[in-house]
Design a protein around this motif. Structure first.
Motif, PDB file in Angstrom:
ATOM      1  N   GLU A   1      -5.437  -2.506   3.667  1.00 15.47           N
ATOM      2  CA  GLU A   1      -6.645  -3.271   3.983  1.00 15.47           C
ATOM      3  C   GLU A   1      -7.160  -2.875   5.363  1.00 15.47           C
ATOM      4  O   GLU A   1      -6.382  -2.836   6.331  1.00 15.47           O
TER       5      GLU A   1
ATOM      6  N   LEU B   1       1.936  -1.553  -2.101  1.00 15.34           N
ATOM      7  CA  LEU B   1       1.208  -2.422  -1.189  1.00 15.34           C
ATOM      8  C   LEU B   1      -0.254  -1.999  -1.105  1.00 15.34           C
ATOM      9  O   LEU B   1      -0.576  -0.817  -1.219  1.00 15.34           O
TER      10      LEU B   1
ATOM     11  N   ARG C   1      -3.883  -3.067   7.685  1.00 12.36           N
ATOM     12  CA  ARG C   1      -2.788  -3.998   7.416  1.00 12.36           C
ATOM     13  C   ARG C   1      -2.290  -3.673   6.018  1.00 12.36           C
ATOM     14  O   ARG C   1      -3.087  -3.446   5.100  1.00 12.36           O
TER      15      ARG C   1
ATOM     16  N   GLU D   1      -3.169  -8.421  -4.672  1.00  6.23           N
ATOM     17  CA  GLU D   1      -3.727  -9.672  -5.170  1.00  6.23           C
ATOM     18  C   GLU D   1      -4.452  -9.407  -6.497  1.00  6.23           C
ATOM     19  O   GLU D   1      -4.932  -8.290  -6.724  1.00  6.23           O
TER      20      GLU D   1
ATOM     21  N   ARG E   1      -0.418  -5.141   2.787  1.00  3.19           N
ATOM     22  CA  ARG E   1      -0.202  -6.474   2.216  1.00  3.19           C
ATOM     23  C   ARG E   1       0.120  -6.341   0.746  1.00  3.19           C
ATOM     24  O   ARG E   1      -0.062  -5.294   0.135  1.00  3.19           O
TER      25      ARG E   1
ATOM     26  N   TRP F   1       3.602  -5.269   9.658  1.00  2.53           N
ATOM     27  CA  TRP F   1       2.748  -4.664   8.646  1.00  2.53           C
ATOM     28  C   TRP F   1       1.299  -4.502   9.095  1.00  2.53           C
ATOM     29  O   TRP F   1       0.437  -4.152   8.287  1.00  2.53           O
ATOM     30  N   THR F   2       1.010  -4.772  10.381  1.00  2.00           N
ATOM     31  CA  THR F   2      -0.344  -4.626  10.908  1.00  2.00           C
ATOM     32  C   THR F   2      -0.363  -3.505  11.936  1.00  2.00           C
ATOM     33  O   THR F   2       0.431  -3.496  12.874  1.00  2.00           O
TER      34      THR F   2
ATOM     35  N   SER G   1       2.531  -8.611  13.552  1.00  2.00           N
ATOM     36  CA  SER G   1       3.217  -8.363  12.291  1.00  2.00           C
ATOM     37  C   SER G   1       3.633  -6.897  12.181  1.00  2.00           C
ATOM     38  O   SER G   1       2.882  -5.996  12.557  1.00  2.00           O
TER      39      SER G   1
END
Length: 189
Positions: free
Chosen positions: A68, A65, A11, A16, A13, A5-6, A3
C-alpha cells in the motif's frame, strides 16, 4: 519505533476482501508484460479469491501481503513468501506492482522489508527468485538489491506460443545484511 511493516513509501498489510479490483488489474498487467497468460477470471472469481485470502492463515512462513502506498493509501502491488523450507533455510518470494505504479521504488522497498523479516526474524539463510529472462526490469531490480544470478534454465517456460529462459537468482542473509542494514535501532530496552 514505527511499525516493522511500514517503510518510507509503502506499508505491507494483510489482504482485504476489497483488494480484488487491484488483483484483477495486476493480472491484466502481468499478461501485458508477458509474465503470465491465463484464462480470464471473472470479477466474482477475483472477489471470492480475495475474500478467501483475507481470512486465510499463513501456511508456515508462506504468505501474501498487499503493498500500500503511504501517500495515497492505494494498493499498488503485492509481495509473497513461497516454498519456505525452514530445515534447508531457504525460501522463494514473488512481487508484483501495478503498471501505473512501477519505477517508483515500491517493489524494491517491499522486497527489502520482506527479506528483512525472513532473514532477521525467521532466521532463513537464503532467498531465491525466478525471473523470466525477457523481463529486464525485474532482472535489473534483483541485481540492484544484491541478488546474484545462479543459473539459467534454457527454454524452461512456455508462454504466449514460445519458450523462454528462466533465470535463477539468490541472495544470502549475510549479503543482504551488508547491503541493507536496518534503518532503525532495535527496540528500546
Amino acid at each position: 519505533m514505527t511499525s516493522f511493516w511500514t517503510g518510507t513509501r509503502i506499508r505491507l498489510r494483510g489482504i482485504e476482501p476489497d483488494d480484488w479490483t487491484a488483483f484483477m488489474r495486476f493480472a491484466v498487467d502481468e499478461e501485458r508484460l508477458g509474465d503470465a497468460v491465463c484464462p480470464p477470471r471473472s470479477a466474482e472469481g477475483h472477489r471470492a479469491w480475495a475474500k478467501e485470502q483475507a481470512s486465510a492463515e499463513p501456511d508456515g512462513d508462506c504468505f501474501r501481503l498487499a503493498v500500500e502506498a503511504l501517500d495515497t493509501g492505494e494498493m499498488v502491488g503485492a509481495v509473497s513468501s513461497n516454498h519456505a523450507d525452514p530445515q534447508a533455510g531457504r525460501f522463494e518470494y514473488g512481487v508484483t506492482v501495478g503498471a501505473d505504479h512501477r519505477r517508483k521504488g515500491y517493489a524494491a522497498e517491499a522486497v527489502v522489508m520482506l527479506l528483512r523479516f525472513m532473514f532477521a526474524e525467521r532466521r532463513y539463510h537464503k532467498c531465491e527468485a525466478r525471473v523470466f529472462a525477457h523481463n529486464q526490469g525485474s532482472l535489473a531490480l534483483h541485481h540492484r538489491l544484491g541478488f546474484v544470478e545462479e543459473g539459467r534454465l534454457r527454454d524452461h517456460v512456455f508462454l504466449a506460443g514460445r519458450h523462454y529462459d528462466l533465470v535463477l537468482l539468490g541472495i544470502l542473509a549475510g549479503e543482504f545484511a551488508q547491503l541493507h542494514p536496518p534503518t532503525e535501532p532495535p527496540f528500546d530496552k
